[in-house]
Design an enzyme around this catalytic site. Structure first.
Site, short mmCIF file in Angstrom:
data_model
loop_
_atom_site.label_atom_id
_atom_site.label_comp_id
_atom_site.label_asym_id
_atom_site.label_seq_id
_atom_site.Cartn_x
_atom_site.Cartn_y
_atom_site.Cartn_z
N ASP A 300 0.86 -1.18 0.00
CA ASP A 300 0.00 0.00 0.00
C ASP A 300 0.90 1.24 0.00
OD1 ASP A 300 -3.24 0.52 1.59
OD2 ASP A 300 -2.16 1.72 0.14
N GLU A 486 -10.55 6.44 4.58
CA GLU A 486 -9.55 5.84 5.46
C GLU A 486 -9.71 6.32 6.90
OE1 GLU A 486 -6.38 5.88 1.77
OE2 GLU A 486 -5.69 5.12 3.68
C1 GLC Z 1 -4.41 4.23 0.03
C2 GLC Z 1 -5.31 3.08 0.38
C3 GLC Z 1 -5.47 2.08 -0.71
C4 GLC Z 1 -5.33 2.77 -2.06
C5 GLC Z 1 -3.90 3.28 -2.16
C6 GLC Z 1 -3.67 4.07 -3.46
O1 GLC Z 1 -3.71 4.69 1.15
O2 GLC Z 1 -5.05 2.37 1.58
O3 GLC Z 1 -6.75 1.46 -0.56
O4 GLC Z 1 -5.60 1.86 -3.11
O5 GLC Z 1 -3.52 4.07 -1.06
O6 GLC Z 1 -4.43 5.26 -3.43
#
Ligand code: GLC
Length: 608
Positions: A300, A486
């Site tokens: 991530d 988030e």
């Molecule tokens: C974010 C999220 C993830 C997302 C990624 C790219 O922090 O946790 O779900 O796909 O970064 O944006």
């Protein structure tokens, strides 16, 4: 997964070229020429990583330029561009925005999700984006979590069916078809099982301590939201035992992999105190070994950096755990140098690099990118009438009728509609819409509930604050959570605000009957409020086509949604657990027979 073409290519690649394929910067950080110079494997748009202007054509131009740059690299290995197309191609203004996953869980129809996956893929591929960071297969245990709406349901089998359907929809006729889009099943694993208070970002007092949050420009809201619980549970620690992890949180991955998923994204969270990004047992032994996952694993955003205070230690630990591609996203040359040093020092085996590069190249080969680095499908599909009709159907089918004492179907009598959310696209779409957090206001084209009700010919007076004195037989109050994503959506309290309660009271005082429609990413605690309401509809986050809600509120379509989760009675009933009290159990949903002939989907799209 091996292929002679990939084996041959691997044999011709240098260590740096293999590491380049394992590197994913975000589009605002990658410097011109570096995709070619470093042989970078992927670039992403994070939430809100949009071109200016934010149009489908500008998106296509931005993505294609980077794809074309990769063709100037020594081995011309095609670039794979990724974006969070999690409820439509939602970063793009003008794209169709579908209900968030919790609403699709209420509709509980794999065929509907498959059609949504296909429509999303057509809109993403039209901009040459061939990787969507969806589906989330989270099974949220505590609705204080800001990512609850990314979970489909509490039943792991239903989550698996819907996730598999999205994978199939994104794939379409085959992975190498021009409009196939690679899904990313996330966030591995048990991201929805973390304990309240175990989030690490909550310790911050200043967003500038965290580059991602600073860039997101949280502003003065940041400290206010921290006080309300932001980041208290997201990215925290799941202390569940392995039996629970395997029974609840692993099955959706099995289902998605069986449907052909070729990418998995690792969770920020920890399990029993160990970060998932460092978890060799779960990533390599369980996911790649036991489940036989042959695709590639992506970290991530800055997930690797969270593994250890020392950057080099974080890099070698996560790569050795089984992470194949690193969503860096900023300091990509620092990552490349660190991993190169680790390999040269024998801290990361060459075989691990070869395995990671092989996995990445194999998926690109399966997607047909070597033959056609970009396929340039028509941009006309972005936000097209057929997709908006599908989103309208999904919004209708996601609505759950939880109480109705003579309010619905809304009909000929004059109707008072209150609540700014009744006429606000941003509030009906929620987070991950044009920007990372989402925002109120006309952020993207669509149909609000107010426009939908008027489109159905109702005599509607819209009085957002309900300050006038005129009496009405029926009042409808549309409430919404402020959009979030988030951990910024983590909340210590889940009750209505005092302003929302005051608005309801003003409408109750001037109407014979009053119903509430709630836009929320999760069940809220409404136990004490509900007795005073004559009707209640949980609409979740319905997306750009809230005309679908008007269809069920007016009886043009029947209510068919069912709660995908137990609705808690009090905050102490969270996290969900045996013995917790529910206001409504999962599966609850009243039906109301349609009073007028259902309208054909295509005609629905033509409604204002
Ligand atoms: C974010 C999220 C993830 C997302 C990624 C790219 O922090 O946790 O779900 O796909 O970064 O944006």
């Amino acid at each position: 997964m091996t292929h002679p073409f990939v084996d041959d290519l691997l044999n011709r690649m240098t260590l740096d070229e293999k590491i380049g394929q394992m590197t994913q910067p975000e589009k605002n950080s990658v410097r011109p020429g570096d995709v070619a110079r470093l042989g970078l494997g992927s670039v992403l748009s994070g939430g809100g990583g949009n071109p200016d202007p934010n149009t489908p054509q500008a998106w296509r131009d931005m993505v294609t330029a980077l794809i074309d740059e990769a063709q100037a690299s020594r081995l011309k290995i095609p670039l794979l561009y990724g974006s969070d197309a999690v409820h439509g191609h939602n970063n793009v203004v003008g794209a169709t925005i579908f209900p968030h996953n919790i609403g699709l869980g209420a509709a509980a129809d794999p065929d509907l999700v498959r059609r949504i996956g296909r429509a999303t893929a057509l809109e993403a591929a039209a901009t040459n984006v061939r990787w969507a960071f969806a589906p989330a297969v989270s099974v949220p245990q505590d609705f204080r979590w800001g990512r609850s709406y990314e979970g489909y349901a509490q039943d792991p089998a239903l989550v698996g069916r819907l996730a598999a359907a999205l994978v199939e929809g994104l794939k379409g006729e085959g992975w190498n078809s021009p409009t196939a889009v690679l899904p990313s099943v996330k966030h591995f694993v048990a991201d929805g099982a973390t304990d309240w208070g175990s989030g690490k970002r909550a310790r911050m007092t200043d967003p500038d301590q965290d580059r991602t949050l600073a860039i997101a420009q949280m502003g003065e809201d940041f400290v206010t939201l921290l006080d309300r619980g932001a980041w208290q549970i997201d990215q925290g620690d799941a202390t569940i035992d392995e039996a629970t992890l395997r029974a609840v949180h692993l099955p959706p991955y099995r289902a998605a992999l069986e449907a052909g998923a070729l990418n998995v994204m690792v969770s920020y969270s920890s399990w029993q105190g160990l970060k998932l990004h460092a978890h060799r047992y779960l990533i390599t032994d369980v996911l790649k070994g036991e489940l036989g996952f042959a695709g590639f694993v992506v970290s991530d955003w800055e997930g690797v950096q969270q593994v250890a205070a020392d950057f080099d230690e974080a890099v070698r630990t996560s790569i050795n755990a089984g992470v194949d591609m690193v969503m860096v996203p900023f300091d990509y040359e620092r990552f490349i140098a660190s991993l190169r040093r680790a390999v040269q020092a024998g801290e990361v085996p060459q075989a691990r690099i070869d395995d990671a590069a092989r996995r990445i190249l194999s998926v690109k080969h399966t997607l047909g990118l070597f033959e056609r680095p970009h396929t340039d499908p028509t941009l006309d599909v972005v936000g097209c009438a057929a997709h908006r009709a599908l989103a309208r159907e999904a919004a209708a089918r996601s609505a759950v009728l939880l109480k109705d004492c003579g309010v619905f179907p809304l009909g000929g009598a004059p109707l008072l509609v209150a609540g700014e959310a009744a006429d606000d696209i941003g509030l009906q779409c929620g987070g991950w819409t044009v920007s990372w957090m989402g925002a109120p206001g006309p952020t993207t084209p669509g149909t609000t509930l107010l426009a939908g009700l008027r489109g159905r010919g109702l005599d509607v007076t819209f009085d957002p604050d309900a300050r006038a004195e005129t009496r009405f037989p029926t009042g409808l109050v549309v409430l919404a959570e402020d959009p979030y994503a988030e951990g910024m959506g983590d909340r210590a309290q889940l009750t209505l605000t005092s302003a929302q309660r005051d608005l309801i009271a003003r409408v109750q005082a001037r109407c014979d009957r009053m119903g509430v429609v709630l836009y929320a990413g999760r069940p809220l605690i409404v136990t004490d409020d509900l007795p005073g309401w004559d009707a209640f509809v949980a609409a979740w986050l319905p997306g750009s086509e809230a005309g679908g809600l008007a269809d069920v509120l007016t009886g043009a379509r029947p209510f068919t949604g069912r709660l995908p989760f137990d609705w808690p009675r009090t905050l102490t009933d969270l996290p969900r657990r045996p013995g917790a009290q529910t206001l409504f159990p999962a599966g609850t949903g009243l039906t109301a027979a349609p009073t007028t002939a259902p309208i054909p989907a295509a005609q629905a799209a033509s409604q204002p």
